[in-house]
Scaffold this active site. Structure first.
Site, mmCIF file in Angstrom:
data_model
loop_
_atom_site.group_PDB
_atom_site.id
_atom_site.type_symbol
_atom_site.label_atom_id
_atom_site.label_comp_id
_atom_site.label_asym_id
_atom_site.label_seq_id
_atom_site.Cartn_x
_atom_site.Cartn_y
_atom_site.Cartn_z
ATOM 1 N N HIS A 157 79.752 2.427 -42.104
ATOM 2 C CA HIS A 157 78.313 2.151 -41.910
ATOM 3 C C HIS A 157 77.875 2.442 -40.474
ATOM 4 O O HIS A 157 76.922 1.846 -39.985
ATOM 5 C CB HIS A 157 77.965 0.696 -42.253
ATOM 6 N N SER A 174 67.935 23.049 -22.208
ATOM 7 C CA SER A 174 66.535 22.903 -22.611
ATOM 8 C C SER A 174 65.691 23.758 -21.682
ATOM 9 O O SER A 174 65.979 23.861 -20.489
ATOM 10 C CB SER A 174 66.127 21.440 -22.491
ATOM 11 N N LYS A 216 69.498 18.586 -19.843
ATOM 12 C CA LYS A 216 69.987 18.613 -21.223
ATOM 13 C C LYS A 216 71.173 19.544 -21.445
ATOM 14 O O LYS A 216 71.252 20.613 -20.864
ATOM 15 C CB LYS A 216 68.866 19.022 -22.178
ATOM 16 N N GLU A 253 74.405 21.315 -34.778
ATOM 17 C CA GLU A 253 73.141 21.115 -35.506
ATOM 18 C C GLU A 253 72.840 22.287 -36.431
ATOM 19 O O GLU A 253 72.379 22.112 -37.555
ATOM 20 C CB GLU A 253 71.994 20.915 -34.518
#
Ligand code: ARG
Length: 451
Positions: free
Chosen positions: A153, A274, A280, A287
């Site tokens: 979980h 970024s 970043k 992804e």
């Protein structure tokens, strides 16, 4: 190819709508091997002379070379790879070329080509899966005993190690390989000779053709043979499931690379920055892998849907099998390659991992096991440890620093010995558990299998 019964030419829009040459050209090598095997069977049957067979074989090999070199002009009017090659052959060699399509239809031809193509891609993809397994295995070995929390979980559960966690993916991928190799048994069957749907009155030696093309056996029902796309659907499912595994791995890595977890760092060459926020460093490969899994699912569902309402036998809808197949194969091969490379260069921040795993709550279950070993029934032990957990939260005192004897006389002075990660892992000696020795022997087992 069919001008005999038509008074008008095919409309431009119909050609544009129905052509498949823009994508099925990639079957050219398989189409040519299939045609040569077919021609050799025609030679045996006396349909071709030795000279005609030689002209066909040489002509097809020359066309293959031209396509290899990018020197072949494909034509949309000729619809697909089969007609493009046959028509060019006849243009080049004349009458012998016009005999090639005897006892054959594009229906058994396309099924043969696609099966040959799938067989080849199964080899490539299982090879790439293996490379990814090797990357995971190598990292599993480096971090065999690097302790991290294991989660259920997404809540901290019990301690495991990075090695154990990564080996879980090696397991998944090995089932993926097994599935592909099993699917290969059903792919590697020769439909050539099934004709349009009912075989032919000219009986070529199907076994000879199958043998030449490296098929294990011949199909046994001509109607099934030319309308069957199960072998593609099965592969699309296998690819989708590999996608699921890659996507879950991606999700783990995205979490691990976040500042909140901080367990791992991907190399600069496998992350992106970024355009706005200078600090970043984004796990884009993970992804994109997760995102592309959607296409792998979509391709499966797209062909399942296209196939579901079709009466026997061939219907042109079946031409819609190729783009999903090609797309899944292209997508998956690139995803496997880039993930193998990225994982090989990932570093694990073992101190951060250990810190996260050092939360004594992770050993609450071990504390219950301790009570069980002192003859407390498990349900009661669970309750007693639950009370200790509640007290720990209430008094803002770590679980391992509470005076447990106040809760129950079943807690002896040795109860605190439970709170050692080393002891906790060492105690889990059963097969499959994250005992360091187990993990090391699993690593050796995988090395023997994969290297
Ligand atoms: N391009 C077709 C396909 O991919 C080949 C078979 C065409 N057969 C036919 N009867 N029109 O399915």
């Amino acid at each position: 190819m069919w001008k005999g019964r038509f008074a008008k030419a095919t409309a431009d829009l119909v050609q544009e709508f129905g052509e498949s040459i823009s994508y099925d050209w990639r079957l050219y090598k398989h189409d040519i091997s299939g045609s040569i095997a077919h021609a050799r069977a025609q030679l045996k049957e006396g349909i071709l002379t030795e000279k005609e067979f030689a002209e066909i074989e040489d002509g097809l090999r020359a066309i293959e070379k031209d396509i290899d070199a990018g020197d072949f002009q494909f034509s949309t009017e000729l619809e697909d790879i089969h007609m493009n090659i046959e028509s060019e052959l006849t243009r080049r060699i004349g009458p012998a070329g016009a005999k090639l399509h005897t006892a054959r239809s594009r229906n058994d031809q396309v099924a043969t080509d696609t099966r040959l193509y799938c067989r080849e891609e199964i080899e490539t993809i299982t090879g790439l899966v293996r490379q990814l397994q090797i990357s995971l295995l190598t990292q599993a070995e480096t971090y065999a005993d690097a302790i991290i929390p294991g989660y259920t979980h997404l809540q901290r559960g019990q301690p495991v190690t990075v090695g154990h966690h990564l080996l879980a993916y090696v397991e998944m991928l090995s089932r993926d390989t097994e599935r592909l190799l099993d699917a290969k048994k059903r792919v590697n069957v020769c439909p050539l000779g099934s004709g349009a749907l009912a075989g032919s009155t000219i009986n070529l030696d199907r076994h000879q053709i199958a043998k030449e093309l490296g098929f294990e056996r011949v199909t046994t029902n001509s109607m099934d043979a030319i309308s069957d796309r199960d072998y593609i659907l099965e592969l699309l499912f296998d690819f989708a499931l590999i996608g699921t595994h890659l996507s879950r791995l991606s999700e783990d890595l995205i979490l691990w690379c976040s500042s909140e977890f901080g367990f791992a760092t991907l190399s600069d060459s496998h992350t992106t920055g970024s355009s706005l926020m200078p600090q970043k460093k984004n796990p884009d490969v993970c992804e994109i892998t997760r995102g592309k899994t959607g296409r792998l699912y979509g391709n499966l569902v797209s062909l399942l849907t296209a196939a579901k309402g079709l009466p026997l036998t061939y219907n042109r809808d079946l031409q819609e099998d190729k783009e999903p197949l090609f797309d899944s194969i292209d997508t998956l091969k690139l995803a496997l390659k880039v993930n193998a490379e990225m994982i090989a260069e990932m570093t694990v921040n073992t101190e951060t991992c250990l810190k996260a795993a050092s939360d004594p709550m992770l050993l609450a279950t071990d504390l219950a096991d301790y009570l069980v070993k002192n003859s407390v029934p498990f349900r009661q032990a669970h309750d007693l440890v639950g009370q200790a957990v509640a007290l720990s939260i209430q008094e803002k005192t770590p679980l391992d620093q509470l005076d447990l004897s106040k809760i129950s006389e079943h807690y002896g002075a040795d109860a605190k010995d439970v709170f050692s990660l080393q002891t906790a892992l060492a105690a889990r000696t059963n097969p499959g558990a994250p005992n360091i020795e187990n993990i090391k022997s699993e690593i050796q087992r995988w090395k023997d299998q994969l290297l």
